[in-house]
Design a protein around this motif. Structure first.
Motif, PDB file in Angstrom:
ATOM      1  N   GLN A 182       0.828  -1.200   0.000  1.00 21.63           N
ATOM      2  CA  GLN A 182       0.000   0.000   0.000  1.00 21.63           C
ATOM      3  C   GLN A 182       0.867   1.257   0.000  1.00 21.63           C
ATOM      4  OE1 GLN A 182      -3.312   0.408  -0.184  1.00 21.63           O
ATOM      5  NE2 GLN A 182      -3.381   2.604   0.220  1.00 21.63           N
ATOM      6  N   GLU A 203       1.182   4.235  -2.853  1.00 20.20           N
ATOM      7  CA  GLU A 203       0.987   5.658  -2.556  1.00 20.20           C
ATOM      8  C   GLU A 203       2.219   6.476  -2.939  1.00 20.20           C
ATOM      9  OE1 GLU A 203       0.048   5.660   1.571  1.00 20.20           O
ATOM     10  OE2 GLU A 203      -1.957   4.803   1.296  1.00 20.20           O
ATOM     11  N   ARG A 235      -5.397   8.920  -1.492  1.00 22.00           N
ATOM     12  CA  ARG A 235      -6.358   8.424  -0.502  1.00 22.00           C
ATOM     13  C   ARG A 235      -7.330   7.417  -1.110  1.00 22.00           C
ATOM     14  NH1 ARG A 235      -6.531  13.914   1.114  1.00 22.00           N
ATOM     15  NH2 ARG A 235      -8.537  14.169   0.029  1.00 22.00           N
ATOM     16  N   ASP A 264      -6.592   1.556  -2.662  1.00 24.03           N
ATOM     17  CA  ASP A 264      -6.693   0.503  -1.645  1.00 24.03           C
ATOM     18  C   ASP A 264      -6.172  -0.794  -2.258  1.00 24.03           C
ATOM     19  OD1 ASP A 264      -7.354  -0.937   0.669  1.00 24.03           O
ATOM     20  OD2 ASP A 264      -9.317  -1.471  -0.154  1.00 24.03           O
ATOM     21  N   THR A 265      -5.108  -1.346  -1.706  1.00 21.86           N
ATOM     22  CA  THR A 265      -4.534  -2.579  -2.242  1.00 21.86           C
ATOM     23  C   THR A 265      -5.059  -3.789  -1.484  1.00 21.86           C
ATOM     24  OG1 THR A 265      -2.594  -2.357  -0.805  1.00 21.86           O
ATOM     25  CG2 THR A 265      -2.426  -1.459  -3.017  1.00 21.86           C
ATOM     26  N   GLU A 299      -9.321   2.476  -8.450  1.00 26.49           N
ATOM     27  CA  GLU A 299      -9.093   2.787  -7.036  1.00 26.49           C
ATOM     28  C   GLU A 299      -8.563   1.556  -6.294  1.00 26.49           C
ATOM     29  OE1 GLU A 299     -12.732   4.411  -5.481  1.00 26.49           O
ATOM     30  OE2 GLU A 299     -12.388   6.376  -6.401  1.00 26.49           O
ATOM     31  N   THR A 300      -9.376   0.506  -6.230  1.00 31.89           N
ATOM     32  CA  THR A 300      -8.935  -0.729  -5.572  1.00 31.89           C
ATOM     33  C   THR A 300      -8.012  -1.519  -6.499  1.00 31.89           C
ATOM     34  OG1 THR A 300     -10.991  -0.850  -4.311  1.00 31.89           O
ATOM     35  CG2 THR A 300      -9.686  -2.863  -4.470  1.00 31.89           C
TER      36      THR A 300
END
Length: 363
Positions: A36, A40, A67, A70-71, A88-89
């Motif tokens: 993660q 980022e 923000r 999401d991993t 995103e994910t």
């Protein structure tokens, strides 16, 4: 010690010095947090570089993108899933068979991080709203952002007619279009990563790509293994989009003009930062590949029609056996068997659904 070796040492201490299995390692909270943070940092690094180069990326936009990531990492050996993202994910299956030949756990780690690098590339460089708008229009029987130039060719005109008149053909076409688009996007985002980020990320991505190249088969080898020509062609386009190479020396002559035409299209859009121009390139490729696409659909239709015919004969036989008890119902049932098995017809929903399922497995 490298950062990775420190992490591995920490995990070994936590596991009372016992060897850590891949499943324990890759599904550990520590490894997820490590991945993660790397995702980022990659977003921060690329956005900061682009901003310094004059691109209009505000720090607020950068923070929102960070923000939003999401991993999720799982380890499932019997799952063919490798990695994917919705923007995103980021989901990674560290147990996928592609990594099995790597003998050392550290190399498998680099390959898993290669998936992370690749998927973060999609998060940053792929335009998901544009792709969705393109697919939405295709689902309504329309070309977007504009009709392809090759719509005037025989193949393009035939595809255009199918797109506008057969709903279930649209469903299949959308699934195949996703595959072609993903091949071009993979090449585009990896070129951007190598140009704008580099460093360790490039090493991690190279570890993964080395595995892809090692497992790659030539056009002829794929056909010999029973692969459909459309997917053999799609795999060559992926190789060209990512590595500027094909394995097509044994490509049958009947497919060479299609492959060459597609390569010219890929060359036109592989460095194109305008996402609408990239999906327009996919539209052109679909026109070129229509003969292979249509053959794929026809084969699936004939297969299902044969199954329906066999099932109809079995049902009819069962009705005859029960005729003495349910004569009237049996007659009605036989009347419901109308139609000529094997007759050419537009695609049905069941045929479409089954073909889409097959396409997802092939992908």
């Amino acid at each position: 010690m490298t950062n990775w070796n420190k992490r591995l040492a920490e995990l070994r201490v936590k596991q009372d010095e016992n060897p850590i299995t891949d499943k324990e390692l890759f599904e550990s909270p520590e490894y997820r947090n490590f991945t993660q943070k790397a995702a980022e940092d990659m977003v921060n690094g690329i956005c900061g570089y682009l901003r310094r180069q004059g691109f209009n990326i505000t720090e607020k936009q950068e923070d929102e993108r960070v923000r939003g990531i999401d991993t999720v990492i799982q380890y499932t050996e019997d799952d063919t899933t490798t990695a994917f993202t919705d923007g995103e994910t980021i989901c990674i299956n560290a147990g996928n068979k592609l990594l099995a030949p790597l003998q050392r756990q550290e190399l498998r780690h680099f390959a898993v991080q290669g998936f992370r690098v690749h998927e973060v590339g999609h998060v940053i460089f792929s335009d998901f709203p544009t792709t969705q708008a393109w697919l939405n229009q295709m689902g309504q029987g329309d070309w977007w952002p504009a009709p392809p130039k090759r719509i005037t060719t025989e193949e393009g005109a035939a595809l255009d007619k199918k797109l506008k008149t057969e709903y279930f053909y649209q469903v299949v076409l959308m699934e195949l279009a996703k595959g072609v688009n993903n091949a071009l996007e993979d090449g585009y985002i990896e070129r951007e990563i190598q140009t704008l980020y580099g460093g360790l990320a490039t090493t991690e991505l190279s570890t993964l790509n080395d595995m892809l190249l090692e497992k790659a088969k030539s056009f002829g080898e794929q056909l010999a293994d029973g692969e459909k020509p459309f997917f053999a062609m799609l795999n060559q386009l992926l190789l060209y989009a990512k590595f500027d190479m094909t394995m097509a020396d044994d490509c049958p002559d009947e497919y060479l003009p299609m492959l060459e035409d597609c390569i010219f299209i890929v060359d036109d859009v592989k460095l194109e930062r305008d996402p609408q121009k990239r999906v327009a390139g996919v539209n052109e490729i679909l026109c070129v590949l229509f003969p292979l696409l249509d053959k794929l659909v026809q084969e699936r239709q004939k297969s299902q029609q044969g199954q329906q015919s066999q099932q109809g004969q079995q049902n009819q036989q069962g009705q005859q056996n029960q005729q003495s008890q349910q004569n009237q119902q049996g007659q009605q049932g036989q009347q419901g068997q109308g139609g000529e098995p094997g007759q050419s017809a537009p695609m049905t929903q069941q045929q479409s659904d089954e073909l889409v399922a097959d396409l997802k497995k092939a992908a």
